[in-house]
Design a protein around this motif. Structure first.
Motif, short mmCIF file in Angstrom:
data_model
loop_
_atom_site.label_atom_id
_atom_site.label_comp_id
_atom_site.label_asym_id
_atom_site.label_seq_id
_atom_site.Cartn_x
_atom_site.Cartn_y
_atom_site.Cartn_z
N ALA A 48 0.83 -1.20 0.00
CA ALA A 48 0.00 0.00 0.00
C ALA A 48 0.87 1.26 0.00
O ALA A 48 0.56 2.24 -0.69
N ILE A 49 1.95 1.22 0.74
CA ILE A 49 2.86 2.37 0.79
C ILE A 49 3.50 2.60 -0.58
O ILE A 49 3.58 3.73 -1.06
N LEU A 50 3.94 1.52 -1.22
CA LEU A 50 4.57 1.63 -2.53
C LEU A 50 3.60 2.16 -3.59
O LEU A 50 3.93 3.07 -4.34
N VAL A 51 2.39 1.60 -3.61
CA VAL A 51 1.40 2.03 -4.60
C VAL A 51 1.03 3.50 -4.39
O VAL A 51 0.99 4.29 -5.33
N SER A 52 0.77 3.88 -3.15
CA SER A 52 0.39 5.28 -2.89
C SER A 52 1.54 6.23 -3.19
O SER A 52 1.32 7.35 -3.67
N SER A 53 2.77 5.81 -2.96
CA SER A 53 3.93 6.66 -3.27
C SER A 53 4.07 6.87 -4.77
O SER A 53 4.31 8.00 -5.24
N VAL A 54 3.91 5.81 -5.55
CA VAL A 54 4.03 5.93 -7.00
C VAL A 54 2.89 6.78 -7.56
O VAL A 54 3.13 7.69 -8.37
N VAL A 55 1.67 6.51 -7.14
CA VAL A 55 0.52 7.27 -7.64
C VAL A 55 0.64 8.75 -7.28
O VAL A 55 0.43 9.63 -8.12
N SER A 56 1.00 9.05 -6.04
CA SER A 56 1.11 10.45 -5.64
C SER A 56 2.26 11.15 -6.34
O SER A 56 2.15 12.33 -6.69
N THR A 57 3.36 10.44 -6.59
CA THR A 57 4.48 11.05 -7.31
C THR A 57 4.08 11.41 -8.73
O THR A 57 4.37 12.51 -9.22
N VAL A 58 3.40 10.49 -9.41
CA VAL A 58 2.95 10.76 -10.78
C VAL A 58 1.95 11.92 -10.78
O VAL A 58 2.02 12.81 -11.64
N LEU A 59 1.04 11.94 -9.83
CA LEU A 59 0.06 13.02 -9.74
C LEU A 59 0.73 14.37 -9.52
O LEU A 59 0.37 15.37 -10.17
N VAL A 60 1.72 14.42 -8.64
CA VAL A 60 2.44 15.67 -8.39
C VAL A 60 3.17 16.12 -9.65
O VAL A 60 3.17 17.31 -9.99
N LEU A 61 3.80 15.20 -10.37
CA LEU A 61 4.49 15.56 -11.61
C LEU A 61 3.53 16.13 -12.64
O LEU A 61 3.83 17.14 -13.29
N VAL A 62 2.37 15.51 -12.79
CA VAL A 62 1.39 15.97 -13.78
C VAL A 62 0.86 17.35 -13.40
O VAL A 62 0.80 18.26 -14.24
N VAL A 63 0.48 17.53 -12.15
CA VAL A 63 -0.07 18.82 -11.71
C VAL A 63 1.00 19.92 -11.80
O VAL A 63 0.72 21.03 -12.25
N THR A 64 2.23 19.61 -11.40
CA THR A 64 3.30 20.59 -11.48
C THR A 64 3.56 21.00 -12.93
O THR A 64 3.74 22.18 -13.23
N ALA A 65 3.58 20.03 -13.83
CA ALA A 65 3.80 20.34 -15.24
C ALA A 65 2.67 21.22 -15.79
O ALA A 65 2.92 22.18 -16.52
N TYR A 66 1.44 20.91 -15.41
CA TYR A 66 0.30 21.71 -15.87
C TYR A 66 0.39 23.14 -15.35
O TYR A 66 0.19 24.10 -16.10
N ILE A 67 0.71 23.30 -14.08
CA ILE A 67 0.82 24.63 -13.49
C ILE A 67 1.96 25.40 -14.13
O ILE A 67 1.83 26.59 -14.45
N GLN A 68 3.09 24.74 -14.37
CA GLN A 68 4.23 25.40 -15.01
C GLN A 68 3.87 25.87 -16.42
O GLN A 68 4.19 26.99 -16.81
N GLN A 69 3.21 25.03 -17.16
CA GLN A 69 2.81 25.41 -18.52
C GLN A 69 1.83 26.59 -18.49
O GLN A 69 1.93 27.50 -19.31
N THR A 70 0.90 26.57 -17.55
CA THR A 70 -0.06 27.66 -17.43
C THR A 70 0.64 28.97 -17.08
O THR A 70 0.35 30.02 -17.67
N MET A 71 1.59 28.91 -16.15
CA MET A 71 2.32 30.11 -15.76
C MET A 71 3.20 30.61 -16.90
O MET A 71 3.36 31.83 -17.06
N GLU A 72 3.76 29.72 -17.69
CA GLU A 72 4.56 30.14 -18.84
C GLU A 72 3.69 30.87 -19.86
O GLU A 72 4.13 31.83 -20.49
N ARG A 73 2.46 30.39 -20.05
CA ARG A 73 1.55 31.06 -20.97
C ARG A 73 1.18 32.45 -20.46
O ARG A 73 1.01 33.38 -21.24
N TRP A 74 1.03 32.62 -19.14
CA TRP A 74 0.71 33.93 -18.55
C TRP A 74 1.84 34.93 -18.80
O TRP A 74 1.58 36.11 -18.98
N LYS A 75 3.08 34.44 -18.79
CA LYS A 75 4.23 35.32 -19.01
C LYS A 75 4.21 35.92 -20.41
O LYS A 75 4.61 37.04 -20.62
#
Length: 112
Positions: A84-111
């Motif tokens: 359970a720890i391994l699965v939740s760690s992998v899923v949360s890591t992927v989710l953080v990467l996806v959300v961070t990439a989306y936010i970064q792209q959005t902020m780059e467009r604002w610039k």
């Protein structure tokens, strides 16, 4: 001292806001979001908090010592729930990467 004041002010405000919304979002997260919003709005100047933030980041490794000790004392519990720890760690890591990439792209467009 001014930087520590602002950091602690937003931590306290975040904790108060968390209490008002029944704690479904941690106060430290809310406080950081409020501080980020204040920095983006220009209400708080980055040079006011930079020295304090740099000092906190410089010693960040020390903040992980209590967590490491807690992990050592809970080794049997971790061993029983490693899947359970391994699965939740992998899923949360992927989710953080996806959300961070989306936010970064959005902020780059604002610039632009």
């Amino acid at each position: 001292l001014q930087g520590f004041f602002f950091i602690l002010l937003f931590l306290v405000l975040g904790n108060i806001a968390s209490t008002l919304i029944d704690g479904w979002l941690p106060g430290n997260v809310l406080g950081m979001l409020m501080l980020f919003g204040s920095l983006m709005a220009g209400w708080v100047k980055p040079h006011w908090v930079k020295p304090a933030a740099d000092g906190i980041i410089k010693y960040m490794a020390l903040y992980f010592v209590p967590i490491g000790v807690g992990l050592m004392t809970s080794w049997m519990l971790i061993g029983q729930n490693w899947v359970a720890i391994l699965v939740s760690s992998v899923v949360s890591t992927v989710l953080v990467l996806v959300v961070t990439a989306y936010i970064q792209q959005t902020m780059e467009r604002w610039k632009q």
